[in-house]
Design a protein around this motif. Structure first.
Motif, PDB file in Angstrom:
ATOM      1  N   THR A 119       0.816  -1.213   0.000  1.00 55.25           N
ATOM      2  CA  THR A 119       0.000   0.000   0.000  1.00 55.25           C
ATOM      3  C   THR A 119       0.847   1.260   0.000  1.00 55.25           C
ATOM      4  OG1 THR A 119      -0.149   0.023   2.428  1.00 55.25           O
ATOM      5  CG2 THR A 119      -1.860  -1.177   1.220  1.00 55.25           C
ATOM      6  N   GLN A 120       2.120   1.146   0.369  1.00 59.38           N
ATOM      7  CA  GLN A 120       3.005   2.307   0.421  1.00 59.38           C
ATOM      8  C   GLN A 120       3.934   2.395  -0.779  1.00 59.38           C
ATOM      9  OE1 GLN A 120       2.855   4.829   2.911  1.00 59.38           O
ATOM     10  NE2 GLN A 120       0.941   3.670   3.015  1.00 59.38           N
ATOM     11  N   LEU A 121       3.770   1.497  -1.741  1.00 62.13           N
ATOM     12  CA  LEU A 121       4.660   1.508  -2.900  1.00 62.13           C
ATOM     13  C   LEU A 121       4.519   2.803  -3.699  1.00 62.13           C
ATOM     14  CD1 LEU A 121       6.676   0.131  -4.759  1.00 62.13           C
ATOM     15  CD2 LEU A 121       4.776  -1.061  -5.859  1.00 62.13           C
ATOM     16  N   ILE A 122       3.324   3.138  -4.106  1.00 56.61           N
ATOM     17  CA  ILE A 122       3.093   4.349  -4.902  1.00 56.61           C
ATOM     18  C   ILE A 122       3.318   5.611  -4.067  1.00 56.61           C
ATOM     19  CG2 ILE A 122       1.441   5.580  -6.334  1.00 56.61           C
ATOM     20  CD1 ILE A 122       2.549   2.946  -7.496  1.00 56.61           C
ATOM     21  N   PRO A 123       2.838   5.693  -2.805  1.00 52.21           N
ATOM     22  CA  PRO A 123       3.140   6.880  -2.004  1.00 52.21           C
ATOM     23  C   PRO A 123       4.634   7.133  -1.826  1.00 52.21           C
ATOM     24  CG  PRO A 123       1.323   5.676  -1.020  1.00 52.21           C
ATOM     25  CD  PRO A 123       1.833   4.819  -2.140  1.00 52.21           C
ATOM     26  N   LEU A 124       5.434   6.076  -1.700  1.00 55.35           N
ATOM     27  CA  LEU A 124       6.878   6.270  -1.580  1.00 55.35           C
ATOM     28  C   LEU A 124       7.457   6.843  -2.871  1.00 55.35           C
ATOM     29  CD1 LEU A 124       8.067   3.098   0.377  1.00 55.35           C
ATOM     30  CD2 LEU A 124       8.220   5.472   1.143  1.00 55.35           C
TER      31      LEU A 124
END
Length: 277
Positions: A157-162
């Motif tokens: 879930t944090q791949l794109i936000p990172l």
């Protein structure tokens, strides 16, 4: 002690980013304001030693833990740490110490001492409250972006936000750089949806497949992200989350990333500016 905790190299880069000091009143000015460098030394002391804010030795550091905590709060709300991180990444790129073609991403669980934002039952700690550190690094292990979530949030879930959090890194002539060419990740990121999202961004996904025997060879490249977590957790305050406010713990995490970047940059600094943080 402040000079031992805050090197000249760190102070020269962070001083221009700090918000201006409030003007003193002419009548009844009150107590003198603690210098920013001394307050920063108190923050770094807590980050390195892992002590409680109330246990900061004021005679040694130069300020109380309450003062250091308030300055951390003010500077975090002012966005000092992301700007410092972007500045250091630009210097690393200019010195040829940033290799963004190959990047790796991963998450790490940390225990939580009290309730707060971004806290959830950790699946790797029998459901006890926990949080997660997520980090995106380059081929050398330099942290490019970090985030904080609850312990029950999935890594993917944090791949794109990172990727969105990576600043536009300057340092060389031409267009700023803010994304890799190839991204390495473990089986936790094995979702075709995110592979498609990466390809739309022009990033080649190199993600291990679930249900496939170990030995894909991706570990030869993505091991650097595990080493970066080891670097981060050398700062004892990050091994367990004590801050109730998530933004303050994230601020400490971002400051630790800045120190790691500065350590790598110190290879090209003059000896008199050697990093001791």
């Amino acid at each position: 002690m402040p000079d031992d905790l805050v090197s000249d190299a760190l102070w020269e880069r962070i001083a221009p980013l700090l918000p201006p000091q409030p003007e003193r009143r002419h009548r009844h000015p009150g107590r003198l304001r603690v210098p920013d460098r001394v307050a920063l030394a108190g923050i770094v002391y807590v980050l390195r030693k892992g002590v409680a804010w109330r246990d900061v030795p004021a005679p040694i550091v130069g300020c109380s833990g309450v003062t250091a905590w308030r300055r951390l709060r003010d500077w975090t709300e002012a966005g000092v740490w992301p700007r410092l991180h972007a500045t250091l990444l630009g210097e690393l790129r200019k010195a040829g110490l940033l290799e963004m073609d190959d990047c790796a991403v991963d998450g790490s669980h940390v225990k939580v001492s009290q309730r707060g934002d971004h806290v959830g039952p950790s699946p790797v700690d029998r459901g006890r409250p926990g949080s997660k550190h997520h980090v995106l690094v380059d081929r050398r292990g330099t942290p490019l972006a970090v985030s904080l979530t609850g312990g029950n949030r999935h890594d993917v879930t944090q791949l794109i936000p990172l990727l969105d959090a990576v600043p536009r890194i300057r340092g060389l002539r031409g267009r700023p750089r803010n994304k890799p060419k190839r991204l390495y990740a473990d089986r936790g990121y094995d979702y075709d949806k995110y592979r498609r999202l990466l390809r739309k961004r022009g990033i080649k996904p190199l993600i291990a497949r679930r249900g496939v025997a170990h030995g894909s060879g991706l570990g030869k490249t993505r091991w650097v992200v595990e080493r970066t977590f080891a670097w981060l957790h050398q700062f004892k305050r990050l091994r367990t989350r004590y801050e109730r406010r998530a933004d303050l713990h994230l601020g400490l995490l971002q400051l630790a990333c800045c120190v790691i970047c500065l350590r790598q940059l110190s290879k090209h600094l003059p000896p008199e500016q050697a990093v001791r943080t």
